[in-house]
Scaffold this motif. Structure first.
Motif, PDB file in Angstrom:
ATOM      1  N   ILE A 144       0.811  -1.216   0.000  1.00 61.21           N
ATOM      2  CA  ILE A 144       0.000   0.000   0.000  1.00 61.21           C
ATOM      3  C   ILE A 144       0.847   1.271   0.000  1.00 61.21           C
ATOM      4  O   ILE A 144       0.671   2.149  -0.845  1.00 61.21           O
ATOM      5  N   VAL A 145       1.787   1.374   0.932  1.00 60.51           N
ATOM      6  CA  VAL A 145       2.500   2.637   1.150  1.00 60.51           C
ATOM      7  C   VAL A 145       3.583   2.867   0.103  1.00 60.51           C
ATOM      8  O   VAL A 145       3.664   3.940  -0.505  1.00 60.51           O
ATOM      9  N   LEU A 146       4.427   1.856  -0.111  1.00 64.53           N
ATOM     10  CA  LEU A 146       5.581   2.055  -0.988  1.00 64.53           C
ATOM     11  C   LEU A 146       5.198   2.396  -2.425  1.00 64.53           C
ATOM     12  O   LEU A 146       5.824   3.279  -3.029  1.00 64.53           O
ATOM     13  N   PRO A 147       4.196   1.725  -3.029  1.00 60.56           N
ATOM     14  CA  PRO A 147       3.819   2.129  -4.394  1.00 60.56           C
ATOM     15  C   PRO A 147       3.403   3.592  -4.500  1.00 60.56           C
ATOM     16  O   PRO A 147       3.684   4.249  -5.502  1.00 60.56           O
ATOM     17  N   GLN A 148       2.718   4.104  -3.473  1.00 53.13           N
ATOM     18  CA  GLN A 148       2.329   5.519  -3.498  1.00 53.13           C
ATOM     19  C   GLN A 148       3.529   6.428  -3.257  1.00 53.13           C
ATOM     20  O   GLN A 148       3.688   7.472  -3.903  1.00 53.13           O
ATOM     21  N   ALA A 149       4.400   6.016  -2.327  1.00 56.47           N
ATOM     22  CA  ALA A 149       5.566   6.838  -2.012  1.00 56.47           C
ATOM     23  C   ALA A 149       6.525   6.918  -3.184  1.00 56.47           C
ATOM     24  O   ALA A 149       7.204   7.931  -3.367  1.00 56.47           O
ATOM     25  N   LEU A 150       6.604   5.866  -4.001  1.00 58.77           N
ATOM     26  CA  LEU A 150       7.502   5.881  -5.151  1.00 58.77           C
ATOM     27  C   LEU A 150       7.152   6.996  -6.133  1.00 58.77           C
ATOM     28  O   LEU A 150       8.021   7.510  -6.837  1.00 58.77           O
ATOM     29  N   GLN A 151       5.886   7.363  -6.193  1.00 62.44           N
ATOM     30  CA  GLN A 151       5.489   8.476  -7.051  1.00 62.44           C
ATOM     31  C   GLN A 151       6.125   9.782  -6.579  1.00 62.44           C
ATOM     32  O   GLN A 151       6.523  10.614  -7.381  1.00 62.44           O
ATOM     33  N   VAL A 152       6.208   9.939  -5.274  1.00 60.38           N
ATOM     34  CA  VAL A 152       6.830  11.135  -4.723  1.00 60.38           C
ATOM     35  C   VAL A 152       8.339  11.107  -4.930  1.00 60.38           C
ATOM     36  O   VAL A 152       8.982  12.131  -5.167  1.00 60.38           O
ATOM     37  N   MET A 153       8.927   9.904  -4.848  1.00 57.36           N
ATOM     38  CA  MET A 153      10.380   9.774  -4.899  1.00 57.36           C
ATOM     39  C   MET A 153      10.951   9.897  -6.304  1.00 57.36           C
ATOM     40  O   MET A 153      12.112  10.269  -6.464  1.00 57.36           O
ATOM     41  N   ALA A 154      10.166   9.593  -7.333  1.00 57.04           N
ATOM     42  CA  ALA A 154      10.705   9.472  -8.688  1.00 57.04           C
ATOM     43  C   ALA A 154      11.515  10.688  -9.126  1.00 57.04           C
ATOM     44  O   ALA A 154      12.641  10.533  -9.630  1.00 57.04           O
ATOM     45  N   PRO A 155      11.012  11.926  -8.985  1.00 58.35           N
ATOM     46  CA  PRO A 155      11.832  13.069  -9.387  1.00 58.35           C
ATOM     47  C   PRO A 155      13.150  13.170  -8.623  1.00 58.35           C
ATOM     48  O   PRO A 155      14.169  13.592  -9.181  1.00 58.35           O
ATOM     49  N   SER A 156      13.154  12.789  -7.350  1.00 56.10           N
ATOM     50  CA  SER A 156      14.383  12.836  -6.563  1.00 56.10           C
ATOM     51  C   SER A 156      15.424  11.863  -7.105  1.00 56.10           C
ATOM     52  O   SER A 156      16.622  12.171  -7.118  1.00 56.10           O
ATOM     53  N   PHE A 157      14.972  10.708  -7.553  1.00 52.64           N
ATOM     54  CA  PHE A 157      15.898   9.735  -8.124  1.00 52.64           C
ATOM     55  C   PHE A 157      16.527  10.278  -9.406  1.00 52.64           C
ATOM     56  O   PHE A 157      17.723  10.120  -9.642  1.00 52.64           O
ATOM     57  N   VAL A 158      15.718  10.916 -10.239  1.00 56.26           N
ATOM     58  CA  VAL A 158      16.250  11.490 -11.476  1.00 56.26           C
ATOM     59  C   VAL A 158      17.210  12.631 -11.164  1.00 56.26           C
ATOM     60  O   VAL A 158      18.275  12.761 -11.790  1.00 56.26           O
ATOM     61  N   ASN A 159      16.848  13.476 -10.198  1.00 54.54           N
ATOM     62  CA  ASN A 159      17.736  14.574  -9.811  1.00 54.54           C
ATOM     63  C   ASN A 159      19.056  14.061  -9.259  1.00 54.54           C
ATOM     64  O   ASN A 159      20.112  14.659  -9.499  1.00 54.54           O
ATOM     65  N   GLN A 160      19.020  12.960  -8.521  1.00 54.19           N
ATOM     66  CA  GLN A 160      20.254  12.397  -7.995  1.00 54.19           C
ATOM     67  C   GLN A 160      21.126  11.864  -9.122  1.00 54.19           C
ATOM     68  O   GLN A 160      22.354  11.977  -9.068  1.00 54.19           O
ATOM     69  N   TRP A 161      20.513  11.300 -10.152  1.00 50.00           N
ATOM     70  CA  TRP A 161      21.280  10.845 -11.305  1.00 50.00           C
ATOM     71  C   TRP A 161      21.951  12.033 -11.992  1.00 50.00           C
ATOM     72  O   TRP A 161      23.097  11.938 -12.456  1.00 50.00           O
ATOM     73  N   THR A 162      21.258  13.161 -12.044  1.00 48.13           N
ATOM     74  CA  THR A 162      21.864  14.376 -12.600  1.00 48.13           C
ATOM     75  C   THR A 162      23.113  14.759 -11.819  1.00 48.13           C
ATOM     76  O   THR A 162      24.154  15.099 -12.398  1.00 48.13           O
ATOM     77  N   ALA A 163      23.021  14.720 -10.497  1.00 49.00           N
ATOM     78  CA  ALA A 163      24.184  15.046  -9.670  1.00 49.00           C
ATOM     79  C   ALA A 163      25.311  14.048  -9.884  1.00 49.00           C
ATOM     80  O   ALA A 163      26.489  14.428  -9.901  1.00 49.00           O
ATOM     81  N   LEU A 164      24.977  12.769 -10.068  1.00 50.01           N
ATOM     82  CA  LEU A 164      26.007  11.759 -10.271  1.00 50.01           C
ATOM     83  C   LEU A 164      26.755  11.969 -11.583  1.00 50.01           C
ATOM     84  O   LEU A 164      27.956  11.697 -11.666  1.00 50.01           O
ATOM     85  N   ILE A 165      26.055  12.434 -12.619  1.00 53.56           N
ATOM     86  CA  ILE A 165      26.732  12.714 -13.887  1.00 53.56           C
ATOM     87  C   ILE A 165      27.823  13.757 -13.674  1.00 53.56           C
ATOM     88  O   ILE A 165      28.949  13.620 -14.183  1.00 53.56           O
TER      89      ILE A 165
END
Length: 241
Positions: A144-165
């Motif tokens: 229940i919780v994690l599938p909904q929370a992943l929607q919130v997290m997705a932009p943060s994951f992409v932004n972190q990939w930007t920082a890693l580049i």
């Protein structure tokens, strides 16, 4: 300005010495960022769940450990992993492996807080409803919780990939031939065109980071309206609005 210096050295800037030698340049930068992005995503997810679900002394110890990785300069962490991993593992570790490990630890530490915030942002009503249905706490989290929370997290994951580049440019300190390293080699060889060479490097990093930033913005716009608010489904919010 002499763009010919870029055209003459473009294959080396893009792929290094490959296929006659090791891959490098832009290609290796993307490989490093992709590998460290995947590993840091897994680490961030696991550590974020632990951070959200723990309390007391275990949480304080976890916060202290994550704070250490967030506080240490990445270049120092690359040096530490470069010299310590072969000692700890007892086998030679490739330079690329040490860089991926260092970037993954830093990225995972930052992502863990985004994951924990996403989990904690789901209202208590979701947990209570799941427990009322007979689920355990971990089942409520997973189903229940994690599938909904992943929607919130997705932009943060992409932004972190930007920082890693951008952070892959620090791999030059242990001789990994990523983009900035091979650009320095080209500059040392031609000697008189540093502006053209490093403007090209900046343009490549800018294009990669801007592309990922656009992806993060699109994810935020697409997923944002669907994120539950304090445990209420998005449909109920839209009805009330």
């Amino acid at each position: 300005m002499n763009p010919a210096v870029i055209l003459d050295n473009l294959p080396y800037l893009l792929v290094g010495a490959w296929p006659e030698g090791p891959i490098g340049g832009v290609a290796l930068t993307l490989i490093l960022s992709l590998e460290s992005g995947l590993v840091s995503g897994v680490l961030g997810l696991g550590l974020g769940i632990a951070l959200a679900m723990s309390s007391g002394l275990p949480r304080r110890l976890l916060v202290a450990g994550l704070g250490l990785f967030r506080a240490v300069p990445i270049v120092m962490l690359i040096f530490w992993t470069y010299f310590l991993m072969p000692i700890l593992l007892g086998i030679p570790v490739p330079e690329i492996g040490t860089v991926v490990a260092a970037l993954s630890l830093v990225g995972g530490a930052y992502l863990s807080y985004a994951v924990a915030a996403g989990i904690e942002g789901i209202g208590p009503g979701q947990w209570q409803a799941g427990l009322a249905l007979g689920f355990s706490h971990w089942q409520v989290l997973r189903v229940i919780v994690l599938p909904q929370a992943l929607q919130v997290m997705a932009p943060s994951f992409v932004n972190q990939w930007t920082a890693l580049i951008k952070d892959t440019s620090l791999a030059y300190v242990v001789g990994v031939p990523e983009l900035s390293f091979v650009a320095a080699q080209v500059n040392n060889r031609v000697m008189v065109y540093p502006a053209e060479i490093f403007l090209f490097v900046g343009a490549v990093y800018g294009a990669l980071c801007l592309s990922l930033d656009r992806i993060a913005m699109r994810l935020a716009r697409r997923l944002g309206p669907n994120v539950p608010d304090r445990g209420r489904p998005a449909s109920s919010r839209s009805t009330e609005d």
